[in-house]
Motif scaffolding. Structure first.
Motif, PDB file in Angstrom:
ATOM      1  N   GLU A 214     -10.851   4.818   0.348  1.00 45.84           N
ATOM      2  CA  GLU A 214     -10.224   3.852   1.249  1.00 45.84           C
ATOM      3  C   GLU A 214     -10.320   2.425   0.719  1.00 45.84           C
ATOM      4  N   HIS A 215     -11.362   2.142  -0.041  1.00 42.92           N
ATOM      5  CA  HIS A 215     -11.635   0.773  -0.497  1.00 42.92           C
ATOM      6  C   HIS A 215     -11.457   0.707  -2.007  1.00 42.92           C
ATOM      7  N   GLY A 216     -10.351   0.145  -2.456  1.00 43.37           N
ATOM      8  CA  GLY A 216     -10.030   0.139  -3.872  1.00 43.37           C
ATOM      9  C   GLY A 216     -11.092  -0.519  -4.729  1.00 43.37           C
ATOM     10  N   TRP A 217     -11.715  -1.582  -4.234  1.00 43.22           N
ATOM     11  CA  TRP A 217     -12.684  -2.339  -5.038  1.00 43.22           C
ATOM     12  C   TRP A 217     -13.982  -1.562  -5.255  1.00 43.22           C
ATOM     13  N   GLU A 218     -14.202  -0.492  -4.525  1.00 40.92           N
ATOM     14  CA  GLU A 218     -15.410   0.306  -4.709  1.00 40.92           C
ATOM     15  C   GLU A 218     -15.242   1.383  -5.780  1.00 40.92           C
ATOM     16  N   ARG A 219     -14.068   1.478  -6.383  1.00 35.01           N
ATOM     17  CA  ARG A 219     -13.856   2.436  -7.457  1.00 35.01           C
ATOM     18  C   ARG A 219     -14.539   1.963  -8.743  1.00 35.01           C
ATOM     19  N   PHE A 220     -14.981   2.917  -9.518  1.00 32.95           N
ATOM     20  CA  PHE A 220     -15.748   2.643 -10.734  1.00 32.95           C
ATOM     21  C   PHE A 220     -14.821   2.169 -11.855  1.00 32.95           C
ATOM     22  N   LYS A 519       4.033  -6.268  -4.369  1.00 32.30           N
ATOM     23  CA  LYS A 519       4.264  -5.054  -3.595  1.00 32.30           C
ATOM     24  C   LYS A 519       3.086  -4.106  -3.738  1.00 32.30           C
ATOM     25  N   ARG A 520       2.798  -3.399  -2.653  1.00 31.10           N
ATOM     26  CA  ARG A 520       1.798  -2.343  -2.689  1.00 31.10           C
ATOM     27  C   ARG A 520       2.392  -1.142  -3.410  1.00 31.10           C
ATOM     28  N   MET A 521       1.535  -0.415  -4.107  1.00 35.32           N
ATOM     29  CA  MET A 521       1.955   0.775  -4.826  1.00 35.32           C
ATOM     30  C   MET A 521       1.888   1.984  -3.881  1.00 35.32           C
ATOM     31  N   SER A 522       2.269   3.146  -4.397  1.00 35.30           N
ATOM     32  CA  SER A 522       2.212   4.351  -3.565  1.00 35.30           C
ATOM     33  C   SER A 522       0.778   4.607  -3.099  1.00 35.30           C
ATOM     34  N   ASP A 523      -0.190   4.310  -3.961  1.00 38.49           N
ATOM     35  CA  ASP A 523      -1.593   4.258  -3.550  1.00 38.49           C
ATOM     36  C   ASP A 523      -1.833   2.835  -3.082  1.00 38.49           C
ATOM     37  N   THR A 524      -1.962   2.632  -1.787  1.00 42.15           N
ATOM     38  CA  THR A 524      -1.971   1.283  -1.239  1.00 42.15           C
ATOM     39  C   THR A 524      -3.266   0.519  -1.513  1.00 42.15           C
ATOM     40  N   ARG A 525      -4.187   1.123  -2.229  1.00 37.94           N
ATOM     41  CA  ARG A 525      -5.333   0.363  -2.738  1.00 37.94           C
ATOM     42  C   ARG A 525      -4.908  -0.538  -3.896  1.00 37.94           C
ATOM     43  N   ASP A 526      -3.706  -0.300  -4.412  1.00 34.93           N
ATOM     44  CA  ASP A 526      -3.204  -1.016  -5.588  1.00 34.93           C
ATOM     45  C   ASP A 526      -1.987  -1.851  -5.219  1.00 34.93           C
ATOM     46  N   LEU A 567      -3.297  -4.985  -9.479  1.00 33.41           N
ATOM     47  CA  LEU A 567      -4.519  -5.294  -8.737  1.00 33.41           C
ATOM     48  C   LEU A 567      -4.989  -4.021  -8.040  1.00 33.41           C
ATOM     49  N   HIS A 568      -6.258  -3.661  -8.266  1.00 38.23           N
ATOM     50  CA  HIS A 568      -6.793  -2.400  -7.747  1.00 38.23           C
ATOM     51  C   HIS A 568      -7.917  -2.615  -6.728  1.00 38.23           C
ATOM     52  N   SER A 569      -7.949  -3.769  -6.085  1.00 31.47           N
ATOM     53  CA  SER A 569      -9.098  -4.144  -5.262  1.00 31.47           C
ATOM     54  C   SER A 569      -8.847  -4.084  -3.760  1.00 31.47           C
ATOM     55  N   LEU A 570      -7.736  -3.527  -3.313  1.00 30.66           N
ATOM     56  CA  LEU A 570      -7.346  -3.639  -1.917  1.00 30.66           C
ATOM     57  C   LEU A 570      -7.896  -2.493  -1.068  1.00 30.66           C
ATOM     58  N   ASN A 571      -7.984  -2.760   0.229  1.00 31.41           N
ATOM     59  CA  ASN A 571      -8.401  -1.761   1.213  1.00 31.41           C
ATOM     60  C   ASN A 571      -7.179  -1.153   1.873  1.00 31.41           C
ATOM     61  N   LYS A 572      -7.188   0.147   2.034  1.00 33.01           N
ATOM     62  CA  LYS A 572      -6.107   0.793   2.767  1.00 33.01           C
ATOM     63  C   LYS A 572      -6.097   0.308   4.220  1.00 33.01           C
ATOM     64  N   GLY A 573      -4.902   0.173   4.762  1.00 33.00           N
ATOM     65  CA  GLY A 573      -4.768  -0.200   6.162  1.00 33.00           C
ATOM     66  C   GLY A 573      -4.955  -1.668   6.454  1.00 33.00           C
ATOM     67  N   VAL A 574      -5.054  -2.509   5.436  1.00 30.48           N
ATOM     68  CA  VAL A 574      -5.273  -3.944   5.618  1.00 30.48           C
ATOM     69  C   VAL A 574      -4.082  -4.707   5.056  1.00 30.48           C
ATOM     70  N   ASP A 575      -3.553  -5.638   5.844  1.00 25.35           N
ATOM     71  CA  ASP A 575      -2.474  -6.513   5.390  1.00 25.35           C
ATOM     72  C   ASP A 575      -3.061  -7.690   4.606  1.00 25.35           C
ATOM     73  N   TYR A 576      -2.407  -8.025   3.487  1.00 26.23           N
ATOM     74  CA  TYR A 576      -2.834  -9.150   2.661  1.00 26.23           C
ATOM     75  C   TYR A 576      -1.672 -10.103   2.423  1.00 26.23           C
ATOM     76  N   VAL A 577      -2.015 -11.287   1.927  1.00 24.70           N
ATOM     77  CA  VAL A 577      -1.036 -12.204   1.356  1.00 24.70           C
ATOM     78  C   VAL A 577      -1.541 -12.599  -0.024  1.00 24.70           C
ATOM     79  N   VAL A 578      -0.606 -13.010  -0.895  1.00 26.98           N
ATOM     80  CA  VAL A 578      -0.955 -13.332  -2.276  1.00 26.98           C
ATOM     81  C   VAL A 578      -0.153 -14.539  -2.733  1.00 26.98           C
ATOM     82  N   ALA A 579      -0.734 -15.334  -3.627  1.00 26.18           N
ATOM     83  CA  ALA A 579      -0.052 -16.470  -4.244  1.00 26.18           C
ATOM     84  C   ALA A 579      -0.636 -16.651  -5.643  1.00 26.18           C
TER      85      ALA A 579
END
Length: 601
Positions: A214-220, A519-526, A567-579
């Motif tokens: 669920e939490h992309g940033w916790e991946r090794f 844009k979020r990828m098919s795996d929304t952690r990315d 970017l591989h650090s995102l959490n599923k189910g969370v909306d973000y903004v980027v600049a």
């Protein structure tokens, strides 16, 4: 010995008011690989606390600790009592007018205490901590049964609540969770006692586990790209802010650029805790310094919040590391943040309480990136060109470690230079412990034409080691060339990974990049983030967060890298903004337009 300020040609002296990462302290040589002949300086797992009117920094594998009155100048303190096997990932606690220190352990070990840490005076609060209830011994870990706990407490953290109750948090594992329990410190017991001056009041309970699915940033792995290896959960630290309890933890592994800090939040010291959707609160995957996990969070004398973390070097050994210091804090709604933007550029140390949104970044830019570097001599596989590549794992090695060797960086034109950081590397250093000759001595010179030189800083009489020597010039110098003139290092060889020069070039700020897509990828952690290049840019900061005014996460990229970031650090189910913002030798652009990264894309 306090950090020496730069001297100008007039010989004037001034105390530095800025710092940069890695912190400029005398990191100690590790002894764990001495029988293999692997020599390196290191510092990790910082526990930094304020006790009285001073600050104390404890870390892994140092037979002592550091003392500071201002968070800029640091003195090494040699204690009169210390565990024979040194400290690893220590825990600190300020309570009952005392400073306590606990080392990581897999079996009962001492708990130390001091009321005069500035002079290195320590006693044993207890020579043996009681066994962790339900934990197996280190000899029996291989046969652990369901319901039993692993040996501990490893990677401990101590916390005292406002009501005086004390809690212990611990563990480091890619199998087991973080645990917590309440302790009785027995503050009222006699000063010298029966060896039972601490007790567990509650049985340990599991508090959190990682959820990399669920939490992309916790991946090794590098940039969180290893989906096979189980990530590590470690480095607990607890803070209370208002009526909330912030249990911080490190993941996914100290040996990668994405070693970060997360937090779970609860209404009581032992939870239950809830995962913060804005995690990671601290991550620094790009730049010269990478990694900010396993540290500590504390307040300074002005009420400003700071976070320390562990940065990865890994040139000689997997766990060759350094220490970083970063502004931190809490928003009014309770969101915790750590600011790593330009975290390895110079920052001002505030002498007041910072206002909301007040930045400590000096605006002094990196002037040396990929600039031409020449040396008086070099080994064939370690040329001078590596000293401007912003990579601590490549380094110049002089043909001999003799006084007078030089390393010169051509900035490409006259620049206003304000600070220089000399980052030494350990190449066949042959040192495995402290010694009087392990000191760093050199002179920095500047020139407009490469023929006539003046002294920018004279450290030829320095009395301490400085693996990451940061020198703030007393007066700004208008020069094109910066030259390092060698005097002495304690290592067998003279090796420098990067000679980093900071200041500003004349001219306008860079234009803002155009954020083409996010844009979020098919795996929304990315997510994929694409922007247009800016002519003349040195690099870019990709910044993201939960709102346009909370872009607390930063990925720094240099301009010779693609203007496309996965970017591989995102959490599923969370909306973000980027600049995205650009930076060059003049300064930093305004931000691009902000784009949304909806959770459902």
């Amino acid at each position: 010995m306090a950090l020496l300020a730069a001297t100008t040609a007039t010989g004037a002296m001034a105390a530095p008011q800025t710092w940069t990462n890695p912190l400029d302290i005398d990191y100690r040589y590790n002894f764990e690989q001495m029988n293999e002949g692997i020599s390196y300086r290191t510092g990790a797992d910082p526990a930094m606390v304020r006790y009285g009117d001073a600050y104390y920094l404890f870390m892994t594998m140092a037979d002592g600790y550091w003392h500071s009155s201002d968070l800029v100048h640091w003195d090494f303190v040699k204690p009169d009592h210390w565990p024979f096997d040194s400290e690893v990932a220590p825990a600190t606690l300020v309570a009952d007018g005392k400073l306590f220190l606990m080392q990581s352990a897999t079996d009962p070990r001492p708990l130390m205490v001091s009321t005069d840490p500035a002079h290195g005076r320590w006693q044993f609060w207890t020579r043996l901590l009681p066994p962790v209830p339900g934990a197996v011994s280190s000899a029996g870990e291989w046969a652990i049964k369901p319901g039993e706990l692993p040996p501990g407490p490893w990677d401990p953290a101590l916390f005292q609540d406002d009501d005086g109750k004390v809690y212990l948090y611990w563990d480091s594992s890619n199998v087991y969770p973080l645990y917590g329990a309440q302790l009785d410190m027995k503050f009222a017991e006699a000063p010298e006692g029966d060896g039972k001056r601490l007790a567990f009041l509650t049985r340990p309970q599991p508090l959190l586990q990682l959820d990399p699915a669920e939490h992309g940033w916790e991946r090794f792995g590098q940039d969180h790209t290893d989906n096979v290896t189980k990530p590590f959960l470690e480095g607990a630290w607890m803070n209370r802010h208002g009526n909330r309890y912030y249990l911080q933890y490190a993941a996914p592994g100290t040996e990668y650029n994405v070693y970060g800090t997360g937090v779970v939040v609860g209404d009581a010291p032992l939870g239950p805790f809830h995962y913060a959707p804005y995690n990671p609160i601290g991550e620094k995957p790009g730049g010269f310094v990478t990694g900010v996990g396993h540290g500590s969070t504390f307040e300074d004398a002005h009420g400003n919040v700071w976070n320390t973390g562990t940065s990865w070097i890994g040139a000689n050994w997997t766990f060759e590391r350094r220490i970083g210091l970063y502004p931190s804090g809490f928003h009014t709604d309770g969101q915790m943040w750590i600011d790593t933007r330009f975290g390895d550029f110079p920052h001002r140390m505030p002498d007041h309480a910072l206002k909301e949104g007040e930045d400590t970044f000096t605006g002094w830019m990196l002037l040396s990136y990929h600039k031409k570097a020449t040396a008086s001599s070099s080994l064939p596989d370690h040329p001078a060109s590596t000293t401007t590549d912003e990579n601590p794992r490549t380094f110049w090695v002089a043909a001999s470690n003799t006084a007078g060797q030089t390393l010169t960086v051509d900035l490409g034109g006259e620049r206003t230079v304000r600070a220089v950081q000399v980052n030494f590397a350990d190449y066949r250093s042959g040192r495995f412990g402290d010694a009087p000759d392990i000191v760093t001595q050199f002179v920095l010179e500047g020139s407009r034409d490469g023929a006539h030189w003046s002294t920018l800083a004279d450290l030829s009489h320095e009395t301490r080691d400085r693996a990451n020597a940061y020198v703030e010039l007393d007066q700004a110098a208008r020069v094109r060339y910066v030259r390092y003139v060698h005097k002495h290092v304690g290592a067998r060889t003279l090796a420098i990974s990067d000679l980093r020069v900071f200041g500003n070039a004349d001219g306008a700020l860079p234009a803002a990049p155009t954020l083409v897509s996010a844009k979020r990828m098919s795996d929304t952690r990315d997510a994929e983030i694409v922007w247009t290049p800016v002519p003349g840019a040195v690099g870019y900061n990709v910044r993201w967060g939960l709102a346009a005014d909370r872009l607390h996460s930063t990925y720094q990229r240099f301009a010779d890298q693609p203007t496309r970031l996965l970017l591989h650090s995102l959490n599923k189910g969370v909306d973000y903004v980027v600049a995205v913002e650009a930076f060059d030798e003049h300064g930093v652009s305004v931000l691009s337009a902000v784009k949304s990264l909806p959770a459902g894309e």
